[in-house]
Write a protein that holds these residues in place. Structure first.
Motif, PDB file in Angstrom:
ATOM      1  N   ALA A  50      -2.939  -6.444  18.307  1.00  0.00           N
ATOM      2  CA  ALA A  50      -2.629  -7.959  17.389  1.00  0.00           C
ATOM      3  C   ALA A  50      -2.694  -7.458  15.882  1.00  0.00           C
ATOM      4  O   ALA A  50      -2.938  -8.292  14.960  1.00  0.00           O
ATOM      5  N   SER A  51      -2.037  -6.253  15.651  1.00  0.00           N
ATOM      6  CA  SER A  51      -1.962  -5.810  14.004  1.00  0.00           C
ATOM      7  C   SER A  51      -0.891  -6.699  13.552  1.00  0.00           C
ATOM      8  O   SER A  51       0.302  -6.921  14.083  1.00  0.00           O
ATOM      9  N   THR A  52      -1.238  -7.096  12.354  1.00  0.00           N
ATOM     10  CA  THR A  52       0.166  -7.927  11.522  1.00  0.00           C
ATOM     11  C   THR A  52       0.807  -7.045  10.594  1.00  0.00           C
ATOM     12  O   THR A  52       1.857  -7.257  10.274  1.00  0.00           O
ATOM     13  N   SER A  53       0.335  -5.530  10.430  1.00  0.00           N
ATOM     14  CA  SER A  53       1.221  -4.583   9.622  1.00  0.00           C
ATOM     15  C   SER A  53       0.564  -3.394   9.808  1.00  0.00           C
ATOM     16  O   SER A  53      -0.652  -3.123  10.640  1.00  0.00           O
ATOM     17  N   CYS A  54       1.643  -2.325   9.739  1.00  0.00           N
ATOM     18  CA  CYS A  54       1.034  -0.767   9.803  1.00  0.00           C
ATOM     19  C   CYS A  54       0.264  -0.389   8.530  1.00  0.00           C
ATOM     20  O   CYS A  54       0.856  -0.632   7.486  1.00  0.00           O
ATOM     21  N   LYS A  55      -0.804   0.372   8.757  1.00  0.00           N
ATOM     22  CA  LYS A  55      -1.447   0.998   7.683  1.00  0.00           C
ATOM     23  C   LYS A  55      -0.986   2.185   7.356  1.00  0.00           C
ATOM     24  O   LYS A  55      -0.332   3.028   8.163  1.00  0.00           O
ATOM     25  N   SER A  56      -1.003   2.604   5.881  1.00  0.00           N
ATOM     26  CA  SER A  56      -0.673   3.947   5.302  1.00  0.00           C
ATOM     27  C   SER A  56      -1.526   5.089   5.727  1.00  0.00           C
ATOM     28  O   SER A  56      -2.688   4.715   5.449  1.00  0.00           O
ATOM     29  N   CYS A  57      -1.119   5.894   6.532  1.00  0.00           N
ATOM     30  CA  CYS A  57      -2.103   7.017   6.749  1.00  0.00           C
ATOM     31  C   CYS A  57      -2.780   7.816   5.578  1.00  0.00           C
ATOM     32  O   CYS A  57      -3.665   7.968   5.182  1.00  0.00           O
ATOM     33  N   GLU A  58      -1.816   7.906   4.600  1.00  0.00           N
ATOM     34  CA  GLU A  58      -2.174   8.603   3.180  1.00  0.00           C
ATOM     35  C   GLU A  58      -3.246   7.772   2.310  1.00  0.00           C
ATOM     36  O   GLU A  58      -4.148   8.357   1.948  1.00  0.00           O
ATOM     37  N   GLU A  59      -2.821   6.445   2.458  1.00  0.00           N
ATOM     38  CA  GLU A  59      -3.746   5.625   1.430  1.00  0.00           C
ATOM     39  C   GLU A  59      -4.983   5.508   2.121  1.00  0.00           C
ATOM     40  O   GLU A  59      -6.101   5.343   1.409  1.00  0.00           O
ATOM     41  N   ASP A  60      -5.084   5.349   3.611  1.00  0.00           N
ATOM     42  CA  ASP A  60      -6.417   5.411   4.375  1.00  0.00           C
ATOM     43  C   ASP A  60      -6.993   6.629   4.526  1.00  0.00           C
ATOM     44  O   ASP A  60      -8.183   6.713   4.924  1.00  0.00           O
ATOM     45  N   GLY A  61      -6.237   7.696   4.065  1.00  0.00           N
ATOM     46  CA  GLY A  61      -6.997   9.054   4.296  1.00  0.00           C
ATOM     47  C   GLY A  61      -7.171   9.526   5.784  1.00  0.00           C
ATOM     48  O   GLY A  61      -7.890  10.196   5.921  1.00  0.00           O
ATOM     49  N   VAL A  62      -6.085   9.133   6.362  1.00  0.00           N
ATOM     50  CA  VAL A  62      -6.141   9.329   7.958  1.00  0.00           C
ATOM     51  C   VAL A  62      -4.947  10.378   8.150  1.00  0.00           C
ATOM     52  O   VAL A  62      -3.811  10.261   7.495  1.00  0.00           O
ATOM     53  N   SER A  63      -5.459  11.220   8.885  1.00  0.00           N
ATOM     54  CA  SER A  63      -4.598  12.351   9.668  1.00  0.00           C
ATOM     55  C   SER A  63      -3.872  11.837  10.644  1.00  0.00           C
ATOM     56  O   SER A  63      -4.349  12.306  11.743  1.00  0.00           O
ATOM     57  N   CYS A  64      -2.560  11.207  10.538  1.00  0.00           N
ATOM     58  CA  CYS A  64      -2.025  10.583  11.596  1.00  0.00           C
ATOM     59  C   CYS A  64      -1.517  11.634  12.711  1.00  0.00           C
ATOM     60  O   CYS A  64      -1.669  11.305  13.982  1.00  0.00           O
ATOM     61  N   ASP A  65      -1.212  12.709  12.289  1.00  0.00           N
ATOM     62  CA  ASP A  65      -0.733  13.720  13.207  1.00  0.00           C
ATOM     63  C   ASP A  65      -1.857  14.420  13.905  1.00  0.00           C
ATOM     64  O   ASP A  65      -1.700  14.743  15.195  1.00  0.00           O
TER      65      ASP A  65
END
Length: 224
Positions: free
Chosen positions: A180-195
């Motif tokens: 139920a997300s309304t938008s996708c978050k930025s991996c870089e801004e959140d400090g998340v390594s999406c890969d």
């Protein structure tokens, strides 16, 4: 000698000596034989407006869908708002509208479905106002009791969405960790390594989004 009460009348006091004690059967009841001590009630699903009825034939079945009657009814009633009438082997009955539907008037023969993009968890709803729009991140088809959430890895900012198509996959470099997300978050801004995101056993990491392995296999087959 005692005088018997005639058919269509009754007396619950045998010792009385006056014919005035022979009472007329009320509407919804009848007595087919003399000397009756009670009147017989018309069965549920039938009604009679006749007073002093002498035959069961005066009890007429409720014929129209959306009508009903209880035992000893003078007339057939109509199913209340929030209900609908249906014909069964035992007669007409009123059913309650299920969640995702409603009826606003008496004597309805069906319930109206909430339109796509809305949902209602109310049983026996009497108004379209119970059908509320799905929030962003969710969607629904017609007659839904609840809105369905977009799966993790997808997002939708559409209110009142009518299809899962509005749930779009997050692009590379973004992610949606919950349903139920309304938008996708930025991996870089959140400090998340999406890969490097850990996915469940039946999922794989596609540019930071966890997707079902079955989808991956189907994609590979189509690509091949």
């Amino acid at each position: 000698p005692c005088t018997r009460c005639e058919a269509g009348r009754y007396s619950s006091t045998p010792s009385d000596t006056s014919s005035d004690t022979c009472l007329v059967c009320e509407a919804g009841r009848y007595s087919s034989t003399p000397s009756s001590t009670t009147c017989v009630a018309c069965e549920a699903g039938k009604a009679s407006s006749t007073t002093g009825a002498t035959s069961e034939s005066t009890c007429v079945a409720c014929k129209q869908p959306g009508e009903y009657s209880i035992e000893a009814s003078e007339s057939c009633g109509h199913c209340a708002p929030g209900q609908y009438g249906t014909i069964t082997a035992s007669g007409n009955v009123c059913q309650v509208c299920e969640p995702g539907t409603y009826s606003m008037i008496e004597g309805s023969t069906s319930c109206i479905r909430c339109e796509a993009g809305k949902a209602s968890s109310t049983t026996g709803a009497t108004s379209s106002n119970t059908c509320t729009s799905c929030q962003a991140g969710t969607f629904s088809t017609k007659a839904s009791a609840s809105c369905t959430s977009c799966e993790a890895g997808k997002a939708s900012n559409t209110t009142g969405a009518t299809s899962e198509i509005t749930c779009t996959s997050c692009k590379a470099g973004t992610y949606a960790p919950v349903e139920a997300s309304t938008s996708c978050k930025s991996c870089e801004e959140d400090g998340v390594s999406c890969d490097d995101r850990a996915c469940d056993n039946d999922q794989f990491n596609n540019n930071g989004n966890c997707e079902m392995c079955d989808n991956f296999v189907s994609t590979m087959i189509l690509a091949g």
